[in-house]
Design a protein around this motif. Structure first.
Motif, PDB file in Angstrom:
ATOM      1  N   CYS A 198      -0.050   4.155   7.698  1.00  0.00           N
ATOM      2  CA  CYS A 198      -1.411   4.255   6.649  1.00  0.00           C
ATOM      3  C   CYS A 198      -0.893   4.894   5.293  1.00  0.00           C
ATOM      4  O   CYS A 198      -0.959   6.013   5.164  1.00  0.00           O
ATOM      5  N   GLU A 199       0.283   3.868   4.579  1.00  0.00           N
ATOM      6  CA  GLU A 199       0.789   4.210   3.408  1.00  0.00           C
ATOM      7  C   GLU A 199       0.674   3.040   2.565  1.00  0.00           C
ATOM      8  O   GLU A 199       0.894   1.961   2.782  1.00  0.00           O
ATOM      9  N   TYR A 200       0.529   3.299   1.264  1.00  0.00           N
ATOM     10  CA  TYR A 200       0.543   2.422   0.120  1.00  0.00           C
ATOM     11  C   TYR A 200       0.935   2.872  -1.199  1.00  0.00           C
ATOM     12  O   TYR A 200       0.539   3.926  -1.444  1.00  0.00           O
ATOM     13  N   GLU A 201       2.011   2.273  -1.801  1.00  0.00           N
ATOM     14  CA  GLU A 201       2.542   2.587  -2.898  1.00  0.00           C
ATOM     15  C   GLU A 201       3.067   4.307  -2.901  1.00  0.00           C
ATOM     16  O   GLU A 201       2.708   4.921  -3.809  1.00  0.00           O
ATOM     17  N   GLY A 202       3.486   4.604  -1.746  1.00  0.00           N
ATOM     18  CA  GLY A 202       3.978   6.005  -1.660  1.00  0.00           C
ATOM     19  C   GLY A 202       3.056   7.036  -1.262  1.00  0.00           C
ATOM     20  O   GLY A 202       3.360   8.253  -1.092  1.00  0.00           O
ATOM     21  N   LYS A 203       1.969   6.630  -1.045  1.00  0.00           N
ATOM     22  CA  LYS A 203       0.789   7.514  -0.800  1.00  0.00           C
ATOM     23  C   LYS A 203       0.476   7.344   0.649  1.00  0.00           C
ATOM     24  O   LYS A 203       0.149   6.440   1.097  1.00  0.00           O
ATOM     25  N   GLN A 204       0.322   8.695   1.330  1.00  0.00           N
ATOM     26  CA  GLN A 204      -0.156   8.545   2.704  1.00  0.00           C
ATOM     27  C   GLN A 204      -1.763   8.488   2.823  1.00  0.00           C
ATOM     28  O   GLN A 204      -2.602   9.333   2.072  1.00  0.00           O
ATOM     29  N   PHE A 205      -2.317   7.845   3.882  1.00  0.00           N
ATOM     30  CA  PHE A 205      -3.810   7.947   4.039  1.00  0.00           C
ATOM     31  C   PHE A 205      -4.048   8.363   5.315  1.00  0.00           C
ATOM     32  O   PHE A 205      -3.241   8.087   6.426  1.00  0.00           O
ATOM     33  N   SER A 206      -5.329   9.027   5.581  1.00  0.00           N
ATOM     34  CA  SER A 206      -5.888   9.475   6.921  1.00  0.00           C
ATOM     35  C   SER A 206      -6.941   8.586   7.559  1.00  0.00           C
ATOM     36  O   SER A 206      -7.229   7.750   6.878  1.00  0.00           O
ATOM     37  N   LEU A 207      -7.097   8.821   8.627  1.00  0.00           N
ATOM     38  CA  LEU A 207      -7.968   8.139   9.261  1.00  0.00           C
ATOM     39  C   LEU A 207      -9.342   7.839   8.632  1.00  0.00           C
ATOM     40  O   LEU A 207      -9.907   8.745   8.212  1.00  0.00           O
ATOM     41  N   GLY A 208      -9.697   6.648   8.297  1.00  0.00           N
ATOM     42  CA  GLY A 208     -10.993   6.351   7.650  1.00  0.00           C
ATOM     43  C   GLY A 208     -10.765   6.065   6.154  1.00  0.00           C
ATOM     44  O   GLY A 208     -11.797   5.699   5.410  1.00  0.00           O
ATOM     45  N   GLU A 209      -9.713   6.587   5.763  1.00  0.00           N
ATOM     46  CA  GLU A 209      -9.423   6.256   4.237  1.00  0.00           C
ATOM     47  C   GLU A 209      -9.237   5.007   3.732  1.00  0.00           C
ATOM     48  O   GLU A 209      -8.491   4.301   4.422  1.00  0.00           O
ATOM     49  N   SER A 210      -9.610   4.515   2.647  1.00  0.00           N
ATOM     50  CA  SER A 210      -9.347   3.098   2.278  1.00  0.00           C
ATOM     51  C   SER A 210      -8.789   3.114   0.721  1.00  0.00           C
ATOM     52  O   SER A 210      -8.490   4.088  -0.043  1.00  0.00           O
ATOM     53  N   TRP A 211      -8.088   1.935   0.472  1.00  0.00           N
ATOM     54  CA  TRP A 211      -7.297   1.764  -0.676  1.00  0.00           C
ATOM     55  C   TRP A 211      -7.273   0.366  -1.057  1.00  0.00           C
ATOM     56  O   TRP A 211      -7.556  -0.698  -0.244  1.00  0.00           O
ATOM     57  N   LEU A 212      -7.290  -0.261  -2.180  1.00  0.00           N
ATOM     58  CA  LEU A 212      -7.475  -1.473  -2.589  1.00  0.00           C
ATOM     59  C   LEU A 212      -6.062  -1.835  -3.058  1.00  0.00           C
ATOM     60  O   LEU A 212      -5.280  -1.115  -4.037  1.00  0.00           O
ATOM     61  N   SER A 213      -5.484  -2.768  -2.601  1.00  0.00           N
ATOM     62  CA  SER A 213      -4.113  -3.469  -2.731  1.00  0.00           C
ATOM     63  C   SER A 213      -3.891  -4.100  -3.944  1.00  0.00           C
ATOM     64  O   SER A 213      -4.919  -4.680  -4.392  1.00  0.00           O
ATOM     65  N   THR A 214      -2.853  -4.356  -4.492  1.00  0.00           N
ATOM     66  CA  THR A 214      -2.511  -5.046  -5.519  1.00  0.00           C
ATOM     67  C   THR A 214      -2.940  -6.611  -5.347  1.00  0.00           C
ATOM     68  O   THR A 214      -3.290  -7.165  -6.482  1.00  0.00           O
ATOM     69  N   ASN A 215      -3.008  -6.949  -4.240  1.00  0.00           N
ATOM     70  CA  ASN A 215      -3.378  -8.487  -3.823  1.00  0.00           C
ATOM     71  C   ASN A 215      -5.090  -8.496  -3.506  1.00  0.00           C
ATOM     72  O   ASN A 215      -5.333  -9.427  -2.933  1.00  0.00           O
ATOM     73  N   CYS A 216      -5.848  -7.517  -3.962  1.00  0.00           N
ATOM     74  CA  CYS A 216      -7.254  -7.422  -3.795  1.00  0.00           C
ATOM     75  C   CYS A 216      -7.692  -7.268  -2.325  1.00  0.00           C
ATOM     76  O   CYS A 216      -8.709  -7.794  -2.141  1.00  0.00           O
ATOM     77  N   LEU A 217      -7.093  -6.810  -1.552  1.00  0.00           N
ATOM     78  CA  LEU A 217      -7.290  -6.569  -0.231  1.00  0.00           C
ATOM     79  C   LEU A 217      -7.912  -4.950  -0.054  1.00  0.00           C
ATOM     80  O   LEU A 217      -7.291  -3.960  -0.645  1.00  0.00           O
ATOM     81  N   LEU A 218      -8.991  -4.830   0.661  1.00  0.00           N
ATOM     82  CA  LEU A 218      -9.513  -3.424   0.594  1.00  0.00           C
ATOM     83  C   LEU A 218      -8.816  -2.949   2.142  1.00  0.00           C
ATOM     84  O   LEU A 218      -9.392  -3.730   3.257  1.00  0.00           O
ATOM     85  N   CYS A 219      -7.986  -2.175   2.283  1.00  0.00           N
ATOM     86  CA  CYS A 219      -7.464  -1.776   3.400  1.00  0.00           C
ATOM     87  C   CYS A 219      -8.150  -0.402   4.225  1.00  0.00           C
ATOM     88  O   CYS A 219      -8.454   0.524   2.988  1.00  0.00           O
ATOM     89  N   THR A 220      -8.052  -0.090   5.097  1.00  0.00           N
ATOM     90  CA  THR A 220      -8.560   1.054   5.704  1.00  0.00           C
ATOM     91  C   THR A 220      -7.753   1.459   6.937  1.00  0.00           C
ATOM     92  O   THR A 220      -7.244   0.819   7.759  1.00  0.00           O
ATOM     93  N   CYS A 221      -7.326   2.832   6.844  1.00  0.00           N
ATOM     94  CA  CYS A 221      -6.279   3.518   7.610  1.00  0.00           C
ATOM     95  C   CYS A 221      -7.167   3.550   9.036  1.00  0.00           C
ATOM     96  O   CYS A 221      -8.341   4.072   9.170  1.00  0.00           O
ATOM     97  N   LEU A 222      -6.481   3.022  10.204  1.00  0.00           N
ATOM     98  CA  LEU A 222      -7.104   3.329  11.469  1.00  0.00           C
ATOM     99  C   LEU A 222      -6.085   3.921  12.480  1.00  0.00           C
ATOM    100  O   LEU A 222      -5.986   3.640  13.609  1.00  0.00           O
ATOM    101  N   HIS A 223      -5.439   4.894  11.921  1.00  0.00           N
ATOM    102  CA  HIS A 223      -4.297   5.856  12.476  1.00  0.00           C
ATOM    103  C   HIS A 223      -4.993   6.323  13.826  1.00  0.00           C
ATOM    104  O   HIS A 223      -6.069   6.666  13.936  1.00  0.00           O
ATOM    105  N   PRO A 224      -4.138   6.156  15.001  1.00  0.00           N
ATOM    106  CA  PRO A 224      -2.847   5.740  15.074  1.00  0.00           C
ATOM    107  C   PRO A 224      -2.601   4.299  15.642  1.00  0.00           C
ATOM    108  O   PRO A 224      -1.503   3.709  16.026  1.00  0.00           O
ATOM    109  N   ILE A 225      -3.854   3.512  15.437  1.00  0.00           N
ATOM    110  CA  ILE A 225      -3.755   2.232  15.935  1.00  0.00           C
ATOM    111  C   ILE A 225      -3.208   1.147  15.043  1.00  0.00           C
ATOM    112  O   ILE A 225      -2.460   0.107  15.364  1.00  0.00           O
ATOM    113  N   GLY A 226      -3.427   1.277  13.717  1.00  0.00           N
ATOM    114  CA  GLY A 226      -2.941   0.212  12.706  1.00  0.00           C
ATOM    115  C   GLY A 226      -3.792   0.331  11.411  1.00  0.00           C
ATOM    116  O   GLY A 226      -4.345   1.451  10.945  1.00  0.00           O
TER     117      GLY A 226
END
Length: 131
Positions: free
Chosen positions: A46-74
Motif C-alpha cells: 500500500c505505497e504510491y510515489e513514496g507515500k504509505q497508505f493504511s487499510l481503506g485509504e485511497s489514491w489516484l495514480s498517474t494513469n487514472c486508476l483509483l486504488c484502495t489499500c486492502l492491507h494485508p491482502i493487497g
C-alpha cells in the motif's frame, strides 16, 4: 470446547477486518460507470510515489486508476474513466490523460464535439434520434 474471552475478541476483530475488506471490495466494484474495469493485486504494498497508505485509504495514480489499500491482502484499483460504447462511426473517443476524461469528438475535426447535425444520423445502429 468453549472460546476464551481473548479468543472471542480475536475472532470478533478478524470478522470485522474481513467485513471491512468485503465492503471495500464491493465498493470498488460498484464505482460509477458500468464500463469501468477493476483489478486486484494480491500482496501488493500500500505505497504510491513514496507515500504509505493504511487499510481503506485511497489514491489516484498517474494513469487514472483509483486504488484502495486492502492491507494485508493487497491493493484494489479501478479505472475512473467512463468509456463511451455507443456513438456514430463519424465520431471517435479521445482520452485526456491530464484530466482522466474521455470525450467523443468528430473524426473529421477533433476540435468539435460529436453532436447531432443535419448531415449525420444519430442513435443506435444508425437509427435517427427521435425528435
Amino acid at each position: 470446547p468453549s472460546l476464551t474471552p481473548t479468543m472471542a475478541v480475536q475472532a470478533q476483530r478478524m470478522g470485522c477486518a474481513w467485513g471491512t475488506l468485503c465492503l471495500l471490495l464491493s465498493l470498488l466494484l460498484q464505482l460509477p460507470g458500468s464500463q469501468s474495469k477493476c483489478y486486484f493485486q494480491a500482496k501488493a504494498p500500500c505505497e504510491y510515489e513514496g507515500k504509505q497508505f493504511s487499510l481503506g485509504e485511497s489514491w489516484l495514480s498517474t494513469n487514472c486508476l483509483l486504488c484502495t489499500c486492502l492491507h494485508p491482502i493487497g491493493v484494489g484499483c479501478c479505472e475512473t474513466t467512463q468509456h463511451p460504447i455507443d456513438f456514430p462511426d463519424w465520431c471517435e473517443a479521445h482520452y485526456d490523460s491530464q484530466t482522466c476524461q474521455i470525450s467523443v469528438v468528430q473524426k473529421a475535426n477533433p476540435s468539435l464535439p460529436c453532436v447531432k447535425s443535419v448531415e449525420h444520423e444519430w442513435g443506435s445502429a444508425g437509427t435517427p434520434e427521435p425528435l
